[in-house]
Design a protein around this motif. Structure first.
Motif, PDB file in Angstrom:
ATOM      1  N   VAL A   1      30.832  -5.214 -18.911  1.00  0.00           N
ATOM      2  CA  VAL A   1      29.829  -4.245 -19.366  1.00  0.00           C
ATOM      3  C   VAL A   1      28.445  -4.920 -19.410  1.00  0.00           C
ATOM      4  O   VAL A   1      27.437  -4.328 -19.010  1.00  0.00           O
ATOM      5  CB  VAL A   1      30.228  -3.642 -20.725  1.00  0.00           C
ATOM      6  CG1 VAL A   1      29.118  -2.749 -21.274  1.00  0.00           C
ATOM      7  CG2 VAL A   1      31.526  -2.846 -20.580  1.00  0.00           C
ATOM      8  N   SER A   2      28.408  -6.172 -19.849  1.00  0.00           N
ATOM      9  CA  SER A   2      27.124  -6.903 -19.892  1.00  0.00           C
ATOM     10  C   SER A   2      26.531  -7.041 -18.492  1.00  0.00           C
ATOM     11  O   SER A   2      25.325  -6.846 -18.293  1.00  0.00           O
ATOM     12  CB  SER A   2      27.312  -8.294 -20.495  1.00  0.00           C
ATOM     13  OG  SER A   2      27.723  -8.185 -21.825  1.00  0.00           O
ATOM     14  N   MET A   3      27.363  -7.370 -17.510  1.00  0.00           N
ATOM     15  CA  MET A   3      26.853  -7.553 -16.144  1.00  0.00           C
ATOM     16  C   MET A   3      26.371  -6.231 -15.560  1.00  0.00           C
ATOM     17  O   MET A   3      25.364  -6.199 -14.843  1.00  0.00           O
ATOM     18  CB  MET A   3      27.932  -8.180 -15.255  1.00  0.00           C
ATOM     19  CG  MET A   3      28.148  -9.660 -15.559  1.00  0.00           C
ATOM     20  SD  MET A   3      29.161 -10.510 -14.324  1.00  0.00           S
ATOM     21  CE  MET A   3      30.778  -9.840 -14.651  1.00  0.00           C
TER      22      MET A   3
ATOM     23  N   ARG B   1      36.128 -16.002  -9.456  1.00  0.00           N
ATOM     24  CA  ARG B   1      36.185 -16.221  -8.020  1.00  0.00           C
ATOM     25  C   ARG B   1      35.020 -15.510  -7.311  1.00  0.00           C
ATOM     26  O   ARG B   1      34.377 -16.082  -6.432  1.00  0.00           O
ATOM     27  CB  ARG B   1      37.525 -15.693  -7.485  1.00  0.00           C
ATOM     28  CG  ARG B   1      38.066 -16.388  -6.266  1.00  0.00           C
ATOM     29  CD  ARG B   1      39.601 -16.291  -6.211  1.00  0.00           C
ATOM     30  NE  ARG B   1      40.088 -14.937  -6.334  1.00  0.00           N
ATOM     31  CZ  ARG B   1      40.140 -14.066  -5.322  1.00  0.00           C
ATOM     32  NH1 ARG B   1      39.750 -14.411  -4.110  1.00  0.00           N
ATOM     33  NH2 ARG B   1      40.605 -12.846  -5.526  1.00  0.00           N
ATOM     34  N   ALA B   2      34.771 -14.271  -7.731  1.00  0.00           N
ATOM     35  CA  ALA B   2      33.745 -13.462  -7.040  1.00  0.00           C
ATOM     36  C   ALA B   2      32.330 -13.873  -7.447  1.00  0.00           C
ATOM     37  O   ALA B   2      31.386 -13.638  -6.704  1.00  0.00           O
ATOM     38  CB  ALA B   2      33.978 -11.987  -7.338  1.00  0.00           C
ATOM     39  N   ARG B   3      32.174 -14.463  -8.641  1.00  0.00           N
ATOM     40  CA  ARG B   3      30.885 -14.951  -9.130  1.00  0.00           C
ATOM     41  C   ARG B   3      29.765 -13.919  -8.934  1.00  0.00           C
ATOM     42  O   ARG B   3      28.831 -14.123  -8.139  1.00  0.00           O
ATOM     43  CB  ARG B   3      30.532 -16.275  -8.447  1.00  0.00           C
ATOM     44  CG  ARG B   3      31.601 -17.358  -8.624  1.00  0.00           C
ATOM     45  CD  ARG B   3      31.262 -18.639  -7.889  1.00  0.00           C
ATOM     46  NE  ARG B   3      30.081 -19.305  -8.443  1.00  0.00           N
ATOM     47  CZ  ARG B   3      30.079 -20.069  -9.527  1.00  0.00           C
ATOM     48  NH1 ARG B   3      31.203 -20.248 -10.198  1.00  0.00           N
ATOM     49  NH2 ARG B   3      28.982 -20.625  -9.958  1.00  0.00           N
ATOM     50  N   PRO B   4      29.840 -12.814  -9.667  1.00  0.00           N
ATOM     51  CA  PRO B   4      28.821 -11.761  -9.500  1.00  0.00           C
ATOM     52  C   PRO B   4      27.397 -12.282  -9.701  1.00  0.00           C
ATOM     53  O   PRO B   4      26.469 -11.787  -9.062  1.00  0.00           O
ATOM     54  CB  PRO B   4      29.191 -10.742 -10.582  1.00  0.00           C
ATOM     55  CG  PRO B   4      30.605 -11.028 -10.937  1.00  0.00           C
ATOM     56  CD  PRO B   4      30.842 -12.476 -10.684  1.00  0.00           C
ATOM     57  N   TRP B   5      27.214 -13.257 -10.576  1.00  0.00           N
ATOM     58  CA  TRP B   5      25.864 -13.799 -10.834  1.00  0.00           C
ATOM     59  C   TRP B   5      25.278 -14.447  -9.574  1.00  0.00           C
ATOM     60  O   TRP B   5      24.076 -14.343  -9.333  1.00  0.00           O
ATOM     61  CB  TRP B   5      25.916 -14.785 -12.003  1.00  0.00           C
ATOM     62  CG  TRP B   5      27.076 -15.752 -11.928  1.00  0.00           C
ATOM     63  CD1 TRP B   5      27.060 -16.970 -11.323  1.00  0.00           C
ATOM     64  CD2 TRP B   5      28.392 -15.550 -12.445  1.00  0.00           C
ATOM     65  NE1 TRP B   5      28.298 -17.556 -11.432  1.00  0.00           N
ATOM     66  CE2 TRP B   5      29.135 -16.714 -12.122  1.00  0.00           C
ATOM     67  CE3 TRP B   5      29.014 -14.514 -13.146  1.00  0.00           C
ATOM     68  CZ2 TRP B   5      30.477 -16.863 -12.466  1.00  0.00           C
ATOM     69  CZ3 TRP B   5      30.341 -14.675 -13.492  1.00  0.00           C
ATOM     70  CH2 TRP B   5      31.071 -15.825 -13.151  1.00  0.00           C
ATOM     71  N   ASP B   6      26.126 -15.060  -8.747  1.00  0.00           N
ATOM     72  CA  ASP B   6      25.636 -15.625  -7.483  1.00  0.00           C
ATOM     73  C   ASP B   6      25.263 -14.513  -6.505  1.00  0.00           C
ATOM     74  O   ASP B   6      24.271 -14.616  -5.782  1.00  0.00           O
ATOM     75  CB  ASP B   6      26.693 -16.531  -6.840  1.00  0.00           C
ATOM     76  CG  ASP B   6      26.807 -17.867  -7.582  1.00  0.00           C
ATOM     77  OD1 ASP B   6      25.905 -18.160  -8.400  1.00  0.00           O
ATOM     78  OD2 ASP B   6      27.791 -18.596  -7.338  1.00  0.00           O
ATOM     79  N   LEU B   7      26.092 -13.453  -6.486  1.00  0.00           N
ATOM     80  CA  LEU B   7      25.799 -12.320  -5.599  1.00  0.00           C
ATOM     81  C   LEU B   7      24.450 -11.699  -5.979  1.00  0.00           C
ATOM     82  O   LEU B   7      23.659 -11.302  -5.122  1.00  0.00           O
ATOM     83  CB  LEU B   7      26.904 -11.268  -5.679  1.00  0.00           C
ATOM     84  CG  LEU B   7      28.302 -11.713  -5.230  1.00  0.00           C
ATOM     85  CD1 LEU B   7      29.328 -10.603  -5.496  1.00  0.00           C
ATOM     86  CD2 LEU B   7      28.302 -12.073  -3.751  1.00  0.00           C
ATOM     87  N   ALA B   8      24.193 -11.621  -7.301  1.00  0.00           N
ATOM     88  CA  ALA B   8      22.927 -11.049  -7.772  1.00  0.00           C
ATOM     89  C   ALA B   8      21.758 -11.919  -7.319  1.00  0.00           C
ATOM     90  O   ALA B   8      20.746 -11.417  -6.831  1.00  0.00           O
ATOM     91  CB  ALA B   8      22.949 -10.912  -9.289  1.00  0.00           C
TER      92      ALA B   8
END
Ligand code: ZN
Length: 514
Positions: free
Chosen positions: A370-372, A439-446
């Motif tokens: 939810v935070s992301m 694994r997906a590391r959403p922060w890197d994708l952002a």
């Protein structure tokens, strides 16, 4: 529509309730909630056994009147519905509920009409703790195997129930699973008991020995109905058996399932005496007898009498729920007690389990996701679905499988009354989802500006959180409500601001002796 009647045993109210009874209540509640969620009609029935000689003796020891004493303790049992979040439909009290006495009298007369009740002189060894006679062969060095006490020698004229007449029919009904007893070792135990021979058993006692407490035998006021006969009858009397009618036909005679939950110590009463009484009275039989083990605390059986002696102090379900929360107490009971077997309780284990799985597992997942979504998507649910070919999201076959398989695995496990396996299926979703985040590391994708991939990853994670909220519902109704609310969008299409749904617990080391 299928209708299920789910009952717990009705405990003696000679002391306050302990965690062992909370286990049975919570198991019954999970079954009731799960079946209701699947569109079944369910009646979840519980209550208290007020008419025991044990209650009389405990009241005398406490120096107060019997009715006052049982009223106070019965309130403590019935009050458990709130701290344990129980969806119980009805509670019967055998000393004060007008449905009960009249129903027990009808049951007595029905068995008498079948020729199964007769008077004879009897002598035997009686354990008041168990409220049952023992043969010398059943005692351990002359002492009750449950209580380690020397039973009383009782000699009097009693009413007897012709149990011997039903041995053959009972055996067939249990062997062919018309009455399903789970787990299998308990079924075998009952078959062995029947094979060893079923003797007629005493179903009344002199009014003097009963201290005048209990339900008089119809047309024989010098005798009081045996407390187990009276107590077992509650499963019918709570359905207005005295007068017949809609509740009786809907929840008993015509119900698709009649499920009794009970502890291993009272198996004989539920799997032998009770079905025989029903056969005699011409009523339908239970479809399921589900047997749980005992809880120990630091290796010692948790019992009301042990609590009264000050031997335990932490296993009070009220105290535990107040200190650690309803979700943590329910989770420990469902997650750590093996199917049909004993388990050892410590507050440390409860806290460790809650922190590992509730706070770090479910709570952390929901909060992170939810935070992301707020940080990267303004709180709006990403429009792309994980299966959208335009968004080549990092594959998550294990997570997808955990979500897809959960409903089937839960239903299968609960059909086996295996609460650990059922909760495991929900836990698997959160565990896989947390792995996927890492694994997906959403922060890197952002950071990389990969909007489509980020949306797909967040969308898949939100789907996992919503699945957790949905599938946790029968097990942790309170936490499930918070998770579901946290994952639901408002009118503007946004999720609510992130707030903890399951927080970490601090072990509080209380001195229980003070
Ligand atoms: Zn005993």
């Amino acid at each position: 529509m299928t209708a299920s009647y789910i009952t717990t045993t009705i405990p003696y109210v000679n002391a306050r309730p302990h965690l062992g009874f909370a286990l049975e209540l919570v198991q019954a509640d999970v079954l009731a909630r799960h079946r209701r969620d699947h569109g079944e009609q369910v009646r979840f029935q519980a209550g208290t056994d007020d008419n025991s000689l044990k209650n009389v003796l405990a009241a005398q020891a406490a120096g107060i009147g019997v009715q006052e004493f049982v009223d106070a303790n019965a309130a403590a049992f019935i009050g458990l519905a709130e701290p344990l979040s129980l969806s119980v439909d009805d509670l019967i009290r055998t000393s004060s509920d007008p449905r009960h006495r009249a129903g027990v009298e009808r049951l007595w007369r029905a068995c008498a009409a079948s020729g199964d009740l007769y008077r004879r002189h009897y002598e035997g060894l009686y354990c008041v703790g168990c409220e049952q006679f023992y043969t010398t062969a059943e005692l351990l060095a002359g002492r009750c195997p449950e209580h380690d006490t020397v039973p009383d020698l009782v000699s009097e004229e009693n009413w007897f129930f012709r149990l011997s007449r039903y041995a053959g029919r009972l055996r067939r009904l249990i062997a062919d699973d018309t009455i399903r007893i789970q787990p299998a070792e308990r079924r075998n135990e009952v078959l062995a008991l029947i094979d060893a021979g079923l003797a007629d058993f005493s179903v009344s006692r002199g009014v003097e020995r009963a201290r005048g407490w209990g339900i008089p035998v119809p047309d024989d006021p010098g005798q009081v109905i045996y407390v187990w006969w009276d107590a077992l009858g509650n499963y019918l009397t709570a359905l207005d058996y005295a007068v017949g009618g809609e509740n009786l036909s809907r929840w008993w005679t015509d119900a698709s399932r009649r499920i009794h939950l009970l502890g291993k110590g009272v198996l004989r009463f539920h799997a032998v005496y009770w079905p025989a009484m029903l056969l005699s009275a011409g009523e339908a039989l239970p479809t399921d007898i589900v047997v749980h083990g005992y809880l120990t605390e630091n290796g010692r059986k948790i019992s009301k009498s042990a609590g009264a002696l000050g031997l335990t102090g932490t296993a009070d379900p009220y105290d535990l729920a107040a200190q650690y929360g309803t979700d943590a107490v329910r989770w420990w009971l469902l997650r750590e007690v093996p199917r049909g077997a004993d388990a050892d309780f410590t507050a440390d284990r409860l806290v460790a389990r809650a922190n590992d799985e509730l706070a770090n597992g479910f709570g952390n997942l929901v909060n992170r996701v939810v935070s992301m979504i707020h940080r990267y998507h303004d709180g709006r649910v990403p429009a792309l679905s994980a299966s959208d070919p335009a968004a080549p999201a990092l594959d998550a076959p294990a997570l997808d499988a955990a979500i897809t398989n959960a409903p089937g695995l839960i239903a299968e496990a609960l059909a086996d009354f295996d609460f650990r396996r059922a909760t495991e299926a929900v836990w698997r979703i959160a565990d896989e989802a947390n792995r996927y985040v890492n694994r997906a590391r959403p922060w890197d994708l952002a950071k990389a500006g990969d909007g489509a991939e980020l949306a797909a990853v967040l969308s898949r994670l939100l789907r996992a959180c919503r699945a957790v909220g949905e599938h946790l519902r029968p097990f942790l109704p309170d936490a499930a409500t918070r998770i579901t609310a946290q994952c639901a969008t408002d009118a503007s299409g946004r999720l609510p601001p992130p707030s903890p749904v399951l927080s970490r617990l601090t072990p509080v080391l209380k001195d229980v002796s003070s």
